[in-house]
Motif scaffolding. Structure first.
Motif, short mmCIF file in Angstrom:
data_model
loop_
_atom_site.label_atom_id
_atom_site.label_comp_id
_atom_site.label_asym_id
_atom_site.label_seq_id
_atom_site.Cartn_x
_atom_site.Cartn_y
_atom_site.Cartn_z
N ASP A 10 46.93 44.57 25.28
CA ASP A 10 46.68 46.02 25.30
C ASP A 10 45.22 46.33 24.99
OD1 ASP A 10 49.39 46.44 25.82
OD2 ASP A 10 49.87 47.05 23.75
N VAL A 11 44.68 45.66 23.98
CA VAL A 11 43.28 45.89 23.59
C VAL A 11 42.35 45.46 24.72
CG1 VAL A 11 41.45 45.13 22.01
CG2 VAL A 11 43.68 45.81 21.11
N LEU A 12 42.58 44.29 25.29
CA LEU A 12 41.71 43.81 26.37
C LEU A 12 41.78 44.73 27.59
CD1 LEU A 12 42.38 39.97 26.11
CD2 LEU A 12 40.29 41.20 25.46
N LEU A 59 33.46 41.30 29.02
CA LEU A 59 33.63 42.71 28.67
C LEU A 59 32.48 43.23 27.81
CD1 LEU A 59 37.44 42.59 27.85
CD2 LEU A 59 36.38 43.71 29.82
N ASP A 60 31.56 42.34 27.44
CA ASP A 60 30.41 42.69 26.61
C ASP A 60 30.84 43.33 25.29
OD1 ASP A 60 27.67 42.76 26.05
OD2 ASP A 60 27.47 44.82 26.80
N VAL A 61 31.76 42.64 24.63
CA VAL A 61 32.28 43.11 23.34
C VAL A 61 32.38 41.91 22.40
CG1 VAL A 61 34.69 42.89 24.05
CG2 VAL A 61 34.10 44.45 22.22
N LEU A 67 39.36 41.22 17.75
CA LEU A 67 40.32 40.74 16.75
C LEU A 67 40.59 41.80 15.68
CD1 LEU A 67 39.16 37.04 16.34
CD2 LEU A 67 41.12 37.93 17.64
N ARG A 68 39.58 42.56 15.32
CA ARG A 68 39.77 43.64 14.34
C ARG A 68 40.69 44.73 14.90
NH1 ARG A 68 34.82 44.78 13.83
NH2 ARG A 68 34.45 43.11 12.35
N ASP A 69 40.47 45.08 16.17
CA ASP A 69 41.32 46.10 16.80
C ASP A 69 42.78 45.63 16.87
OD1 ASP A 69 39.10 47.70 17.13
OD2 ASP A 69 38.91 47.34 19.30
N VAL A 70 42.97 44.36 17.24
CA VAL A 70 44.33 43.82 17.31
C VAL A 70 44.94 43.78 15.92
CG1 VAL A 70 45.73 41.81 17.90
CG2 VAL A 70 43.85 42.49 19.40
N LEU A 76 49.63 48.49 11.90
CA LEU A 76 50.37 49.73 12.19
C LEU A 76 51.81 49.43 12.56
CD1 LEU A 76 47.74 51.77 14.24
CD2 LEU A 76 48.61 52.30 11.95
N GLU A 77 52.02 48.41 13.39
CA GLU A 77 53.39 48.07 13.79
C GLU A 77 54.19 47.53 12.60
OE1 GLU A 77 54.43 46.17 17.33
OE2 GLU A 77 53.11 47.40 18.57
N GLU A 78 53.53 46.76 11.74
CA GLU A 78 54.22 46.26 10.55
C GLU A 78 54.61 47.40 9.62
OE1 GLU A 78 52.37 41.78 9.99
OE2 GLU A 78 51.33 43.47 9.07
#
Length: 101
Positions: A10-12, A59-61, A67-70, A76-78
């Motif tokens: 989802d993040v990618l 993606l130039d990120v 990894l922080r976003d994931v 949040l899901e937990e």
């Protein structure tokens, strides 16, 4: 159960779309097959660390940002599933620990 690979996908995908890139463009830049990237974005395949680094470069990120976003999404899901535990602080150096027996 929280699936890391689904959240990573989802993040990618979100990053790719924010940058206005197609799967074909990311595929060419990262030198990874279009189909494999698609499967990663859909959470169907695990990305190795090397592959993830290539995707992040395309993606130039920074990898750390992805990894922080994931990690934030996992938390949040937990929390939503009631799986978060409050960490117990470790004793500080020189601190005396007593039991309540």
């Amino acid at each position: 159960m929280v699936l890391f690979r689904r959240l990573l996908g989802d993040v990618l995908r979100d990053l790719r779309m924010q940058r206005g890139l197609t799967l074909r463009e990311v595929s060419a830049e990262a030198r990874v097959s279009l189909g494999y990237i698609s499967e990663i974005e859909r959470g169907q395949k695990e990305a190795s660390s090397e592959l993830l680094a290539s995707l992040c470069a395309a993606l130039d990120v920074p990898l750390s940002d992805v990894l922080r976003d994931v990690s934030d999404l996992v938390a949040l899901e937990e929390a939503a599933a009631g799986l978060l535990r409050i960490p117990v602080a470790a004793p500080r150096a020189g601190e005396v620990v007593t039991s309540a027996a």
